[in-house]
Design an enzyme around this catalytic site. Structure first.
Site, PDB file in Angstrom:
ATOM      1  N   HIS A 130      16.534  -1.542  -0.499  1.00 34.07           N
ATOM      2  CA  HIS A 130      15.949  -2.740   0.105  1.00 34.07           C
ATOM      3  C   HIS A 130      16.936  -3.919  -0.008  1.00 34.07           C
ATOM      4  O   HIS A 130      17.212  -4.613   0.965  1.00 34.07           O
ATOM      5  CB  HIS A 130      14.632  -3.017  -0.631  1.00 34.07           C
ATOM      6  CG  HIS A 130      14.030  -4.371  -0.493  1.00 34.07           C
ATOM      7  ND1 HIS A 130      12.931  -4.601   0.290  1.00 34.07           N
ATOM      8  CD2 HIS A 130      14.339  -5.556  -1.061  1.00 34.07           C
ATOM      9  CE1 HIS A 130      12.598  -5.874   0.202  1.00 34.07           C
ATOM     10  NE2 HIS A 130      13.436  -6.484  -0.604  1.00 34.07           N
ATOM     11  N   ASN A 131      17.522  -4.093  -1.191  1.00 33.88           N
ATOM     12  CA  ASN A 131      18.511  -5.163  -1.360  1.00 33.88           C
ATOM     13  C   ASN A 131      19.770  -4.865  -0.549  1.00 33.88           C
ATOM     14  O   ASN A 131      20.363  -5.773   0.035  1.00 33.88           O
ATOM     15  CB  ASN A 131      18.911  -5.310  -2.835  1.00 33.88           C
ATOM     16  CG  ASN A 131      17.850  -6.015  -3.651  1.00 33.88           C
ATOM     17  OD1 ASN A 131      16.724  -6.156  -3.214  1.00 33.88           O
ATOM     18  ND2 ASN A 131      18.209  -6.451  -4.837  1.00 33.88           N
ATOM     19  N   SER A 139       9.844  -7.617  -5.086  1.00 35.63           N
ATOM     20  CA  SER A 139      10.663  -8.422  -4.178  1.00 35.63           C
ATOM     21  C   SER A 139       9.881  -9.629  -3.674  1.00 35.63           C
ATOM     22  O   SER A 139       8.662  -9.578  -3.538  1.00 35.63           O
ATOM     23  CB  SER A 139      11.100  -7.555  -2.996  1.00 35.63           C
ATOM     24  OG  SER A 139      11.767  -8.354  -2.061  1.00 35.63           O
ATOM     25  N   GLU A 196      19.406  -5.876   2.913  1.00 36.29           N
ATOM     26  CA  GLU A 196      19.568  -7.331   3.041  1.00 36.29           C
ATOM     27  C   GLU A 196      21.056  -7.703   3.108  1.00 36.29           C
ATOM     28  O   GLU A 196      21.437  -8.610   3.857  1.00 36.29           O
ATOM     29  CB  GLU A 196      18.879  -8.017   1.864  1.00 36.29           C
ATOM     30  CG  GLU A 196      18.534  -9.463   2.139  1.00 36.29           C
ATOM     31  CD  GLU A 196      17.615 -10.048   1.093  1.00 36.29           C
ATOM     32  OE1 GLU A 196      17.722  -9.635  -0.071  1.00 36.29           O
ATOM     33  OE2 GLU A 196      16.796 -10.905   1.443  1.00 36.29           O
ATOM     34  N   LYS A 211      14.027  -0.199  -4.233  1.00 34.64           N
ATOM     35  CA  LYS A 211      14.364  -1.627  -4.369  1.00 34.64           C
ATOM     36  C   LYS A 211      15.870  -1.838  -4.155  1.00 34.64           C
ATOM     37  O   LYS A 211      16.290  -2.798  -3.507  1.00 34.64           O
ATOM     38  CB  LYS A 211      13.938  -2.143  -5.746  1.00 34.64           C
ATOM     39  CG  LYS A 211      14.332  -3.590  -6.040  1.00 34.64           C
ATOM     40  CD  LYS A 211      13.682  -4.545  -5.060  1.00 34.64           C
ATOM     41  CE  LYS A 211      13.757  -6.022  -5.365  1.00 34.64           C
ATOM     42  NZ  LYS A 211      14.900  -6.620  -5.924  1.00 34.64           N
TER      43      LYS A 211
END
Ligand code: 2AM
Length: 319
Positions: free
Chosen positions: A186-187, A129, A190, A183
């Protein structure tokens, strides 16, 4: 010539930048790409004057590596990853390591990890990232997969990662597809963050009738509090930004957002595991609504809104 510490396959910008980042930290990288001409142009341009070496075939690449061999891929998610793995298998030995640093779905990484383990090859799926700049000067890395690989890649991964208060933004996150799972979440987080920012903007603009510079000031103030973050910071900058005609640019931008899928996959996983993650679900639905709105037109004479065209169920299933 000294053998290379690691090979990197995939010389798009992310791959190139990771190679240069590894080189800056003293690692010798062997670069390879499907379109082999990119290897030569990379060595003659971006990597000129570095220790980076190139290879014109996978055989040559493998022959240039220290053992256990470490091969990292940064290629398009999906079939390209499986194709490279299949080509690498006959060239590698038990104990060698394949790392996928692309945006793979975590279930694919779990499958690849199991298949390669059966052949004695250690697989790592790593989230990367931070975009192009992160890759060049310090990404956040989320490696997971076969734990036996970690001691062999830890020195490289932890030295190229971003450092915050002396701590690398990189640690082992778990087995099989855990790296790509983290990941994905994590996205997804966001997506949730951006949804909160959009809702705050909506209330400021349409309920409080704040002017654009006032909103920018509010975000700037929030950025000095516990909300201090990249997304709050750039929201203030975006709100302030003026077009060439000196008017604010933001109101001229279409109010729609697309998506690549990680938010949706986070919400699907949340439903599958029975964990309520409503904010991320809302964020995905808000993006869907915004792109449906795009399909509608306002009739100029009546000012009434009607769908430009009725869409079939299969057309609606676009994301
Ligand atoms: P290319 O330069 O040969 O297109 C990002 O797209 C990276 O993934 C590039 O290095 C690209 O290689 C590679 N890539 C994309 N699709 C691929 C495929 N089907 N097989 C191998 N590499 C692929």
């Amino acid at each position: 010539m000294a053998q290379a510490d690691i090979a990197l396959i995939g010389l798009a910008v992310m791959g190139q930048n990771l190679v240069l980042n590894m080189n800056d930290h003293g690692f010798v990288v062997c670069a390879f790409n499907r379109t082999v001409s990119k290897v030569d142009s990379f060595l003659a341009n971006e990597a000129k004057g570095t220790q980076v070496v190139g290879a014109h075939s996978l055989q040559e690449m493998v022959s240039k590596l220290k053992k256990p061999r470490r091969v990292m891929m940064l290629v398009k998610a999906g079939q390209a990853v499986d194709d490279f793995i299949n080509q690498l298998i006959p060239l590698l030995e038990p104990g060698d390591i394949i790392i996928d640093g692309g945006n793979s779905e975590y279930r694919d990484s779990t499958r690849r990890c199991k298949d390669l383990k059966a052949r004695g090859i250690l697989f790592v799926g790593s989230g990367v990232s931070g975009g192009e700049d992160g890759a060049r000067y310090g990404p956040s890395l989320m490696p997971g997969g076969d734990p036996a690989a970690w001691p062999h890649i830890k020195p490289i991964f932890q030295s190229i990662a971003a450092q915050v208060e002396g701590e690398p933004c990189c640690d082992w996150v778990g087995e099989e597809g855990a790296g790509h799972f983290v990941k994905m979440v994590h996205n997804g987080i966001e997506y949730g963050d951006m949804q909160l920012i959009c809702e705050a903007y909506h209330l400021m603009k349409d309920v409080l009738c704040m002017e654009q510079d006032e909103m920018a000031k509010a975000f700037e103030d929030w950025n000095k509090t516990e909300l201090d973050s990249f997304l709050i910071e750039i929201t203030a900058d975006i709100l302030k930004f003026r077009d060439t005609d000196s008017k604010h640019l933001l109101p001229k931008i279409r109010d729609t957002a697309g998506q690549k899928g990680t938010g949706k996959w986070t919400a699907i996983s949340a439903l599958e595991f029975g964990i309520p993650v409503t904010l991320i679900g809302e964020a995905v639905f808000a993006r869907c609504l915004s792109s449906l709105k795009e399909e509608r037109i306002v009739h100029p004479s009546t000012n009434s809104c009607h769908s430009s065209r009725r869409r079939t169920p299969s057309e609606l299933r676009t994301h």
